[in-house]
Structure formats: structure tokens, C-alpha cells
Design a protein around this motif. Sequence first.
Motif, PDB file in Angstrom:
ATOM      1  N   GLU A   1       0.881  -0.978  -0.145  1.00  0.00           N
ATOM      2  CA  GLU A   1      -0.686   0.216  -0.547  1.00  0.00           C
ATOM      3  C   GLU A   1       0.896   1.003  -0.045  1.00  0.00           C
ATOM      4  O   GLU A   1       0.199   2.269  -0.468  1.00  0.00           O
ATOM      5  CB  GLU A   1      -1.154  -0.116   1.165  1.00  0.00           C
ATOM      6  N   LEU A   2       1.726   1.131   0.503  1.00  0.00           N
ATOM      7  CA  LEU A   2       2.642   2.569   0.789  1.00  0.00           C
ATOM      8  C   LEU A   2       3.448   2.817  -1.026  1.00  0.00           C
ATOM      9  O   LEU A   2       3.787   4.014  -0.891  1.00  0.00           O
ATOM     10  CB  LEU A   2       4.261   1.737   1.202  1.00  0.00           C
ATOM     11  N   GLY A   3       3.462   1.324  -1.677  1.00  0.00           N
ATOM     12  CA  GLY A   3       3.653   1.551  -3.078  1.00  0.00           C
ATOM     13  C   GLY A   3       5.319   1.103  -3.304  1.00  0.00           C
ATOM     14  O   GLY A   3       5.745   1.974  -4.371  1.00  0.00           O
ATOM     15  N   LEU A   4       5.593   0.933  -2.418  1.00  0.00           N
ATOM     16  CA  LEU A   4       6.818   0.596  -2.711  1.00  0.00           C
ATOM     17  C   LEU A   4       7.422  -0.838  -3.644  1.00  0.00           C
ATOM     18  O   LEU A   4       8.354  -0.871  -3.700  1.00  0.00           O
ATOM     19  CB  LEU A   4       8.042  -0.128  -0.617  1.00  0.00           C
ATOM     20  N   ILE A   5       6.367  -2.097  -4.242  1.00  0.00           N
ATOM     21  CA  ILE A   5       6.353  -2.525  -4.428  1.00  0.00           C
ATOM     22  C   ILE A   5       6.078  -2.445  -6.176  1.00  0.00           C
ATOM     23  O   ILE A   5       5.602  -1.674  -6.467  1.00  0.00           O
ATOM     24  CB  ILE A   5       5.834  -3.812  -4.270  1.00  0.00           C
ATOM     25  N   TYR A   6       7.455  -2.088  -6.676  1.00  0.00           N
ATOM     26  CA  TYR A   6       7.437  -1.815  -8.622  1.00  0.00           C
ATOM     27  C   TYR A   6       6.611  -2.754  -9.532  1.00  0.00           C
ATOM     28  O   TYR A   6       6.056  -2.831 -10.589  1.00  0.00           O
ATOM     29  CB  TYR A   6       8.534  -1.501  -8.973  1.00  0.00           C
ATOM     30  N   GLU A   7       7.284  -4.063  -8.981  1.00  0.00           N
ATOM     31  CA  GLU A   7       7.188  -5.565  -9.745  1.00  0.00           C
ATOM     32  C   GLU A   7       6.712  -7.162  -9.801  1.00  0.00           C
ATOM     33  O   GLU A   7       7.642  -7.212  -8.040  1.00  0.00           O
ATOM     34  CB  GLU A   7       8.168  -5.813 -11.099  1.00  0.00           C
ATOM     35  N   ILE A   8       5.830  -7.089  -9.458  1.00  0.00           N
ATOM     36  CA  ILE A   8       5.542  -9.071  -9.155  1.00  0.00           C
ATOM     37  C   ILE A   8       5.532 -10.041 -10.486  1.00  0.00           C
ATOM     38  O   ILE A   8       4.882  -9.925 -11.276  1.00  0.00           O
ATOM     39  CB  ILE A   8       4.736  -9.039  -8.375  1.00  0.00           C
ATOM     40  N   SER A   9       7.181 -10.530 -10.549  1.00  0.00           N
ATOM     41  CA  SER A   9       6.516 -11.937 -11.318  1.00  0.00           C
ATOM     42  C   SER A   9       6.798 -13.059 -11.348  1.00  0.00           C
ATOM     43  O   SER A   9       7.585 -13.282 -10.261  1.00  0.00           O
ATOM     44  CB  SER A   9       7.868 -11.423 -12.719  1.00  0.00           C
ATOM     45  N   VAL A  10       5.991 -14.239 -11.615  1.00  0.00           N
ATOM     46  CA  VAL A  10       5.943 -15.278 -11.258  1.00  0.00           C
ATOM     47  C   VAL A  10       6.705 -16.290 -12.536  1.00  0.00           C
ATOM     48  O   VAL A  10       5.854 -15.759 -14.026  1.00  0.00           O
ATOM     49  CB  VAL A  10       4.483 -15.708 -10.991  1.00  0.00           C
ATOM     50  N   HIS A  11       7.742 -16.446 -12.261  1.00  0.00           N
ATOM     51  CA  HIS A  11       8.827 -17.204 -13.944  1.00  0.00           C
ATOM     52  C   HIS A  11       8.202 -19.404 -13.765  1.00  0.00           C
ATOM     53  O   HIS A  11       8.036 -19.563 -12.518  1.00  0.00           O
ATOM     54  CB  HIS A  11       9.927 -17.021 -13.466  1.00  0.00           C
TER      55      HIS A  11
END
Length: 111
Positions: free
Chosen positions: A36-46
Motif C-alpha cells: 500500500e505504501l507503493g514500495l513494490i514496483y514489480e511482481i513476476s512469477v516465472h
Amino acid sequence: MSQQTENKEAEVTLRDKVLEALKTVYDPEIPVDIYELGLIYEISVHPINNVYILMTLTSPNCPAAESIPTEVEQSIKKIEGVNDVNVEITFDPPYSQEMMSEAAKLELGFL
């Protein structure tokens, strides 16, 4: 159901679990989770359930700079089926309060 459709559904489910895990990690100085703070730029599941997270911190001098990425990695590794987790920290683009969700801004009194 085709194999591709099954894989897509499994990926979405795992991504949802990763998102939920991220919402359990807090910056110790701020009462809002890192997602919620916006610290996550990308989540990828390979393939083979390897998870990649690109994130930032509120500042390069963040006192929790060592602990937050470790906590992110550990919370995702607890998810059943996750094989490997790679957490990368970046400061490009630099963090700003505009990255926060409406809920975070409300919680912190910015709205």
C-alpha cells in the motif's frame, strides 16, 4: 481445460498469494504495509514457481534497508509451491508519497 489455461490460473493464484504475503510486511516506522505504501514496483512469477520482486525503500538511508527485503523474501518463501525468491532493490524511480495507495494516504492522514 487446456494446459496453458491451467498454468495461467495457477500463476494468477500464486501471484495473489504473493500479493497477500507482501501485505503482511510493514516498514517498522510506518503503520502501512509495503504494498500500500507503493514500495513494490514489480511482481513476476516465472516457470517452476520462481518469484521475482522489484521494490524500493522510502529512502536509500532507510533504517530497515536490511530487514525489509529479507522479510519480503521470507514471507514469500512460506507460500506452498514457491521454489525460489529473488528480491531486488532499486531507487529508480525514487520513491515519493504519490506512489501510496488511497488507503495508505488516508491511514497516514494525507487525505
